[in-house]
Write an enzyme that holds these catalytic residues in place. Structure first.
Site, mmCIF file in Angstrom:
data_model
loop_
_atom_site.group_PDB
_atom_site.id
_atom_site.type_symbol
_atom_site.label_atom_id
_atom_site.label_comp_id
_atom_site.label_asym_id
_atom_site.label_seq_id
_atom_site.Cartn_x
_atom_site.Cartn_y
_atom_site.Cartn_z
ATOM 1 N N TYR A 141 0.709 -1.190 0.131
ATOM 2 C CA TYR A 141 0.171 0.119 -0.095
ATOM 3 C C TYR A 141 0.778 1.192 0.173
ATOM 4 C CZ TYR A 141 -3.697 -3.070 1.248
ATOM 5 O OH TYR A 141 -4.413 -4.202 1.394
ATOM 6 N N HIS A 151 -4.486 6.070 -1.586
ATOM 7 C CA HIS A 151 -5.329 5.917 -0.469
ATOM 8 C C HIS A 151 -4.251 6.106 0.795
ATOM 9 C CE1 HIS A 151 -9.093 4.933 0.938
ATOM 10 N NE2 HIS A 151 -8.879 3.669 1.138
ATOM 11 N N TYR A 168 -5.460 -0.716 9.808
ATOM 12 C CA TYR A 168 -6.030 -0.594 8.371
ATOM 13 C C TYR A 168 -7.081 0.274 8.222
ATOM 14 C CZ TYR A 168 -3.298 -4.831 6.930
ATOM 15 O OH TYR A 168 -2.129 -5.435 6.658
ATOM 16 N N ASN A 196 -10.115 0.830 7.395
ATOM 17 C CA ASN A 196 -11.672 0.672 7.795
ATOM 18 C C ASN A 196 -11.773 0.555 9.223
ATOM 19 O OD1 ASN A 196 -11.526 0.464 4.996
ATOM 20 N ND2 ASN A 196 -12.459 -1.366 4.990
ATOM 21 N N ASP A 214 -7.500 10.981 1.853
ATOM 22 C CA ASP A 214 -7.442 11.201 0.544
ATOM 23 C C ASP A 214 -8.984 11.594 0.103
ATOM 24 O OD1 ASP A 214 -8.621 8.006 -0.838
ATOM 25 O OD2 ASP A 214 -7.872 8.207 1.153
ATOM 26 N N ASN A 224 -14.107 4.905 4.152
ATOM 27 C CA ASN A 224 -14.388 4.229 5.198
ATOM 28 C C ASN A 224 -13.915 4.464 6.424
ATOM 29 O OD1 ASN A 224 -16.328 2.497 3.938
ATOM 30 N ND2 ASN A 224 -14.784 1.061 2.892
#
Length: 188
Positions: free
Chosen positions: A16, A21, A65, A67, A92, A113
């Protein structure tokens, strides 16, 4: 001494690292690099402490993470006894053109999220957020691939200046307050 919690949203792991993101992580990493700060892995995230003219900024990159970001935000707010008005969440935003900056004192999660979870855990939409535009240059049904995609060559070229502007915004937020910072940076 005034304390602030500056939260950069993102996902942990090399997969990532350079994705759109993860702009929240990227901005905090840029600030840490500029100021020679070191992130240490602690409970629910990586933490660096930045002292700025009598203020303490606790930089947080949640390890939960995206979420589940709210869990880390709530934990560090409580642990460090930081008032809600001294929180800034960096995220973002697909609804803004690439590199544009929008600072707000409240608002909906906009389908994000990470923001949704923060709103849920804090039981309010009244927290400061710094939205960094990643644009919406993707075709229908490709949103997830896009936000989890890496920056284009063109975007990468322009990112350095945008990261510099973003770290200026964070410093202004702590020194000049949210309203002055909104007037100075929004739409820039």
């Amino acid at each position: 001494m005034k304390k602030y919690l500056i939260v950069g949203l993102g996902n942990i792991g090399d997969d990532y690292k350079n994705t759109r993101h993860n702009i929240g992580f990227k901005i905090l990493d840029h600030l840490a690099e500029q100021e020679n700060l070191i992130f240490e892995t602690q409970k629910l995230g990586d933490i660096a402490t930045y002292k700025l003219k009598g203020r303490t900024l606790i930089l947080l990159k949640p390890s939960t993470y995206m979420n589940l970001s709210g869990k880390a935000v709530l934990y560090w707010l409580t642990k460090e006894n930081i008032p809600l008005e001294n929180v800034l969440v960096i995220t973002d935003d697909l609804n803004l053109p690439f590199g544009s900056i929008r600072l707000k004192t409240k608002g909906s999660d906009g389908g994000h999220n990470g923001l949704k979870d923060i709103q849920d855990k804090l039981s309010t939409i009244n927290y400061n957020r710094f939205r960094f535009g990643i644009s919406d240059a993707f075709s229908k049904g490709k949103q997830i691939d896009y936000v989890l995609g890496e920056w284009t060559e063109e975007e990468t070229k322009n990112l350095k200046e945008r990261l510099d502007k973003s770290t200026e915004l964070i410093k202004s937020y702590a020194l000049a307050g949210i309203n002055n910072t909104m007037n100075t940076f929004n739409g820039k």
